[in-house]
Design a protein around this motif. Structure first.
Motif, PDB file in Angstrom:
ATOM      1  N   ARG A 233      13.287   3.527  -9.589  1.00 56.94           N
ATOM      2  CA  ARG A 233      12.423   4.249  -8.655  1.00 56.94           C
ATOM      3  C   ARG A 233      11.319   4.893  -9.475  1.00 56.94           C
ATOM      4  O   ARG A 233      11.595   5.643 -10.420  1.00 56.94           O
ATOM      5  N   LEU A 234      10.068   4.595  -9.133  1.00 51.72           N
ATOM      6  CA  LEU A 234       8.925   5.061  -9.903  1.00 51.72           C
ATOM      7  C   LEU A 234       8.140   6.123  -9.136  1.00 51.72           C
ATOM      8  O   LEU A 234       7.829   5.940  -7.964  1.00 51.72           O
ATOM      9  N   ASP A 235       7.820   7.199  -9.811  1.00 50.21           N
ATOM     10  CA  ASP A 235       7.003   8.272  -9.258  1.00 50.21           C
ATOM     11  C   ASP A 235       5.546   7.952  -9.555  1.00 50.21           C
ATOM     12  O   ASP A 235       5.145   7.869 -10.717  1.00 50.21           O
TER      13      ASP A 235
ATOM     14  N   VAL B  52       0.858  -1.182   0.000  1.00 48.21           N
ATOM     15  CA  VAL B  52       0.000   0.000   0.000  1.00 48.21           C
ATOM     16  C   VAL B  52       0.897   1.236   0.000  1.00 48.21           C
ATOM     17  O   VAL B  52       1.778   1.370   0.832  1.00 48.21           O
ATOM     18  N   VAL B  53       0.658   2.135  -0.977  1.00 41.23           N
ATOM     19  CA  VAL B  53       1.482   3.323  -1.151  1.00 41.23           C
ATOM     20  C   VAL B  53       0.580   4.548  -1.117  1.00 41.23           C
ATOM     21  O   VAL B  53      -0.517   4.534  -1.687  1.00 41.23           O
ATOM     22  N   ASP B  54       1.023   5.626  -0.446  1.00 40.35           N
ATOM     23  CA  ASP B  54       0.254   6.864  -0.429  1.00 40.35           C
ATOM     24  C   ASP B  54       0.238   7.515  -1.799  1.00 40.35           C
ATOM     25  O   ASP B  54       1.231   7.466  -2.536  1.00 40.35           O
ATOM     26  N   SER B  55      -0.881   8.133  -2.143  1.00 39.61           N
ATOM     27  CA  SER B  55      -1.007   8.865  -3.397  1.00 39.61           C
ATOM     28  C   SER B  55       0.095   9.912  -3.483  1.00 39.61           C
ATOM     29  O   SER B  55       0.366  10.619  -2.523  1.00 39.61           O
ATOM     30  N   GLY B  56       0.752   9.991  -4.613  1.00 43.74           N
ATOM     31  CA  GLY B  56       1.844  10.940  -4.791  1.00 43.74           C
ATOM     32  C   GLY B  56       3.183  10.408  -4.345  1.00 43.74           C
ATOM     33  O   GLY B  56       4.200  11.075  -4.469  1.00 43.74           O
TER      34      GLY B  56
END
Length: 125
Positions: A89-91, A10-14
């Motif tokens: 590394r992905l934005d 789970v990753v935060d938006s942005g």
């Protein structure tokens, strides 16, 4: 590397996420095509996808990167092809909240592509 590893999918938006993988069994002097794709796992209706493509309504969001590295499969001192480690590394800031697949594809001229996929969730802040 350990302090920045995620213990969750789970990753935060942005947010940004790193993807790491290793390649084995490369032939001598193989050129390798790499691709990393992030695409929406929720799908959505055809109309929603068309609206997203036209930048109308909410975003579905996809992120892709691909490149070729020539002759990476060089033999080491022991005569074997070394393990080849890669990381990107992905934005994820262009992605809307939702479920996504991160897919890594590795392809050589002599073999079909090998694909690995992992599900992630982008959540709102």
């Amino acid at each position: 590397m350990l302090p920045v590893m995620l213990g969750t999918t789970v990753v935060d938006s942005g947010g940004k996420v790193g993807v790491f993988w290793e390649n084995y069994g490369l032939a001598d002097r193989d050129s390798i095509d790499f691709a990393v794709n992030i695409y929406n796992a929720d799908g959505g209706s055809v109309l929603k996808r068309i609206a997203s493509a036209l930048r109308l309504g909410s975003r579905i969001g996809n992120v892709s990167i691909a490149w070729r590295e020539p002759e990476l499969g060089k033999r080491g001192e022991d005569g074997q092809v070394s393990i080849l480690a890669k990381a990107v590394r992905l934005d994820l800031s262009s992605l809307a909240v939702g479920n996504y697949w991160i897919e890594v594809s590795v392809n050589t001229r002599k073999r079909p592509a090998v694909v690995a996929r992992r599900g992630v969730r982008v959540r709102g802040r």
